[in-house]
Enzyme design. Structure first.
Site, PDB file in Angstrom:
ATOM      1  N   GLN A 180       0.878  -1.273   0.065  1.00  0.00           N
ATOM      2  CA  GLN A 180      -0.003  -0.031   0.018  1.00  0.00           C
ATOM      3  C   GLN A 180       0.949   1.259  -0.077  1.00  0.00           C
ATOM      4  O   GLN A 180       0.332   2.319  -0.384  1.00  0.00           O
ATOM      5  CB  GLN A 180      -0.806  -0.138   1.239  1.00  0.00           C
ATOM      6  CG  GLN A 180      -2.041  -0.959   1.173  1.00  0.00           C
ATOM      7  CD  GLN A 180      -3.058  -0.691   0.038  1.00  0.00           C
ATOM      8  OE1 GLN A 180      -3.392   0.214  -0.203  1.00  0.00           O
ATOM      9  NE2 GLN A 180      -3.595  -1.760  -0.318  1.00  0.00           N
ATOM     10  N   SER A 200       3.355  -4.410  -5.212  1.00  0.00           N
ATOM     11  CA  SER A 200       2.556  -5.086  -6.285  1.00  0.00           C
ATOM     12  C   SER A 200       2.152  -3.989  -6.936  1.00  0.00           C
ATOM     13  O   SER A 200       1.482  -3.076  -6.842  1.00  0.00           O
ATOM     14  CB  SER A 200       1.220  -5.517  -5.390  1.00  0.00           C
ATOM     15  OG  SER A 200       0.292  -6.057  -6.271  1.00  0.00           O
ATOM     16  N   CYS A 325     -10.326  -8.724  -0.276  1.00  0.00           N
ATOM     17  CA  CYS A 325      -9.835 -10.320  -0.071  1.00  0.00           C
ATOM     18  C   CYS A 325     -11.080 -10.904   0.701  1.00  0.00           C
ATOM     19  O   CYS A 325     -11.081 -12.384   0.777  1.00  0.00           O
ATOM     20  CB  CYS A 325      -8.517 -10.349   0.355  1.00  0.00           C
ATOM     21  SG  CYS A 325      -7.421  -9.313  -0.048  1.00  0.00           S
TER      22      CYS A 325
HETATM   23  C1  LIG Z   1      -3.044  -6.032  -2.097  1.00  0.00           C
HETATM   24  C2  LIG Z   1      -2.120  -6.455  -0.916  1.00  0.00           C
HETATM   25  C3  LIG Z   1      -1.575  -7.515  -1.008  1.00  0.00           C
HETATM   26  C4  LIG Z   1      -1.629  -8.508  -2.064  1.00  0.00           C
HETATM   27  O1  LIG Z   1      -1.126  -8.146  -3.433  1.00  0.00           O
HETATM   28  P1  LIG Z   1      -1.520  -9.120  -4.807  1.00  0.00           P
HETATM   29  O2  LIG Z   1      -0.644  -8.324  -5.775  1.00  0.00           O
HETATM   30  O3  LIG Z   1      -3.148  -8.543  -4.994  1.00  0.00           O
HETATM   31  O4  LIG Z   1      -1.454 -10.366  -4.506  1.00  0.00           O
HETATM   32  C5  LIG Z   1      -0.612  -7.503   0.059  1.00  0.00           C
HETATM   33  N1  LIG Z   1      -0.432  -6.769   0.923  1.00  0.00           N
HETATM   34  C6  LIG Z   1      -1.378  -5.815   1.017  1.00  0.00           C
HETATM   35  C7  LIG Z   1      -0.959  -4.773   2.230  1.00  0.00           C
HETATM   36  C8  LIG Z   1      -2.177  -5.518   0.055  1.00  0.00           C
HETATM   37  O5  LIG Z   1      -2.750  -4.103  -0.038  1.00  0.00           O
END
Ligand SMILES: *Cc1c(COP(=O)(O)O)cnc(C)c1O
Length: 402
Positions: A180, A200, A325
């Site tokens: 984030q 990500s 999620c």
């Molecule tokens: C979205 C998110 C993830 C997972 O990332 P993906 O690419 O969707 O697998 C992990 N940690 C946090 C804090 C996230 O917001």
């Protein structure tokens, strides 16, 4: 009016990332491990992406950057490979927060089944961990501390430089889930003493399915995915060069424009907070200042977050009632419960995650509709009726921050 306010779940693909993705699919779609010219041209694109990412987080060397299949995989890779790498030295204790993303918490559960011991620390009421609690939890056999940079649900920013310095002084590895934070908050892995970090692409306007994993040189890693020798032998599988290059371009654009972008987003966030605070028996969750520039997480007593969310969706407002999620289950958020928000308040929570494309008009529209929808459901709610008649005690003060 259509308002997308769910950027913590995913962001739109930026024009820069989209253009680069398509260009790479057309021009650089070889296998970077092939020795022929097509392969070598693709290898150069991959090298460039690694350099761009290294620069954005101030990694000492581009070869400390690995590409994975997403933020979840990067989190798995960090915990599993570092824990298994240190186990032969007798280090079988791990520390994390109870408000982490499930990619961390479920991986920790898996390590517990392998014989590791995990300490889950609860943050303070504002969602921020007390560094002393981490210090007290560190033992002789502690292998790793994993604390997220900023929380995806309620936005609280953790004291990363302090935790990094503590871990360094104790000789414990430090991983942070910065999914984030990337392109939203400044990240400097050297100055902050971060040993491993996850990001990500789709959380900063890149494509989905591309993760970044940073690991400082010298850390012993054990492979999670076995196969070919891609990614310096650490992560097998033919490399998704178009997705990776588009992700690197998105990260560079977001990082270069971070200050201006986030100043704008913070102003929108604070406008929304100001606009919601006159709703009685409702509150902002998470620290009001040390929080992600775009995050507003609000609890309303006497209503269900899901009802609010679906009704707002009919008005064109897209937000979340917990993390995307876990939205398939109606259990209240483990994050809000983990920081001590009462169950009743956690049930009636909404998360708005704003970004640069949002406008003041949109914020005013959200404020108007949230007032309307909360009043509508409270009028129908037997629970709210019991609160009004004094049959039930309020769990939120009448006015937040009054
Ligand atoms: C979205 C998110 C993830 C997972 O990332 P993906 O690419 O969707 O697998 C992990 N940690 C946090 C804090 C996230 O917001």
């Amino acid at each position: 009016m259509k308002v997308y306010a769910d950027n913590a779940a995913t962001t739109y693909l930026s024009k820069t990332a989209r253009d680069r993705l398509i260009q790479c699919l057309d021009e650089f779609n070889g296998n970077p491990n092939s020795l022929h010219s097509d392969g070598q041209r693709t290898q150069e694109v991959l090298d460039e992406a690694r350099e761009i990412v290294a620069k954005c987080i101030n990694a000492a060397k581009p070869n400390e950057v690995y590409f994975t299949g997403g933020g979840s995989e990067s989190d798995n890779q960090a915990l599993l490979s570092a824990a298994r790498g240190l186990a032969p030295k007798g280090k079988k204790h791990l520390i994390t927060l109870n408000i982490e993303h499930h990619a961390i918490l479920h991986t920790m559960k898996k390590l517990e089944k392998e014989g590791f011991e995990v300490t889950y620390i609860a943050p303070q009421a504002n969602g921020i961990v007390d560094v002393k609690d981490i210090e007290n939890a560190i033992r002789e056999d502690t292998a790793l501390v994993s604390v997220m940079f900023a929380n995806n649900e309620m936005g609280a920013i953790q004291p990363i430089p302090e935790i990094g310095a503590l871990c360094k002084s104790k000789g414990v590895l430090f991983h942070t889930d910065a999914v984030q934070a990337a392109a939203h908050l400044p990240i400097d892995v050297q100055a902050m003493n971060i040993d491993m970090l996850s990001m990500s692409g789709h959380k900063f306007h890149g494509p989905k399915g591309v993760g970044i994993f940073y690991a400082r040189n010298g850390i012993r890693l054990v492979n999670v995915i076995e196969g070919g020798a891609q990614e310096r032998g650490k992560r097998a599988g033919t490399v998704n060069v178009p997705g990776i290059s588009a992700t690197a371009y998105a990260l560079r654009e977001g990082t270069e424009n971070m200050e201006a972008n986030m100043t704008k987003v913070r102003t929108l966030r604070d406008r929304l907070i100001e606009g919601l605070k006159d709703i009685p028996y409702s509150q902002l969750n998470g620290d009001p200042v040390k929080r992600l520039p775009g995050n507003v997480n609000w609890s309303f007593e006497g209503v269900e977050g899901e009802s609010l969310l679906l009704h707002l969706d009919m008005y064109g407002i897209e937000c979340s009632s917990g993390s995307a999620c876990t939205s398939e289950s109606l259990d209240p958020s483990h994050v809000l419960l983990g920081m001590g928000v009462p169950v009743e308040a956690a049930h009636g929570s909404l998360r708005f995650s704003l970004d640069i494309e949002n406008t003041e008009e949109q914020i005013d529209y959200i404020i108007e509709k949230v007032h309307e929808v909360v009043a509508f459901y409270r009028n129908l709610s037997p629970y709210w009726e019991e609160l009004l008649t004094g049959k039930r005690e309020h769990c939120i003060p009448e006015y937040w921050n009054a």
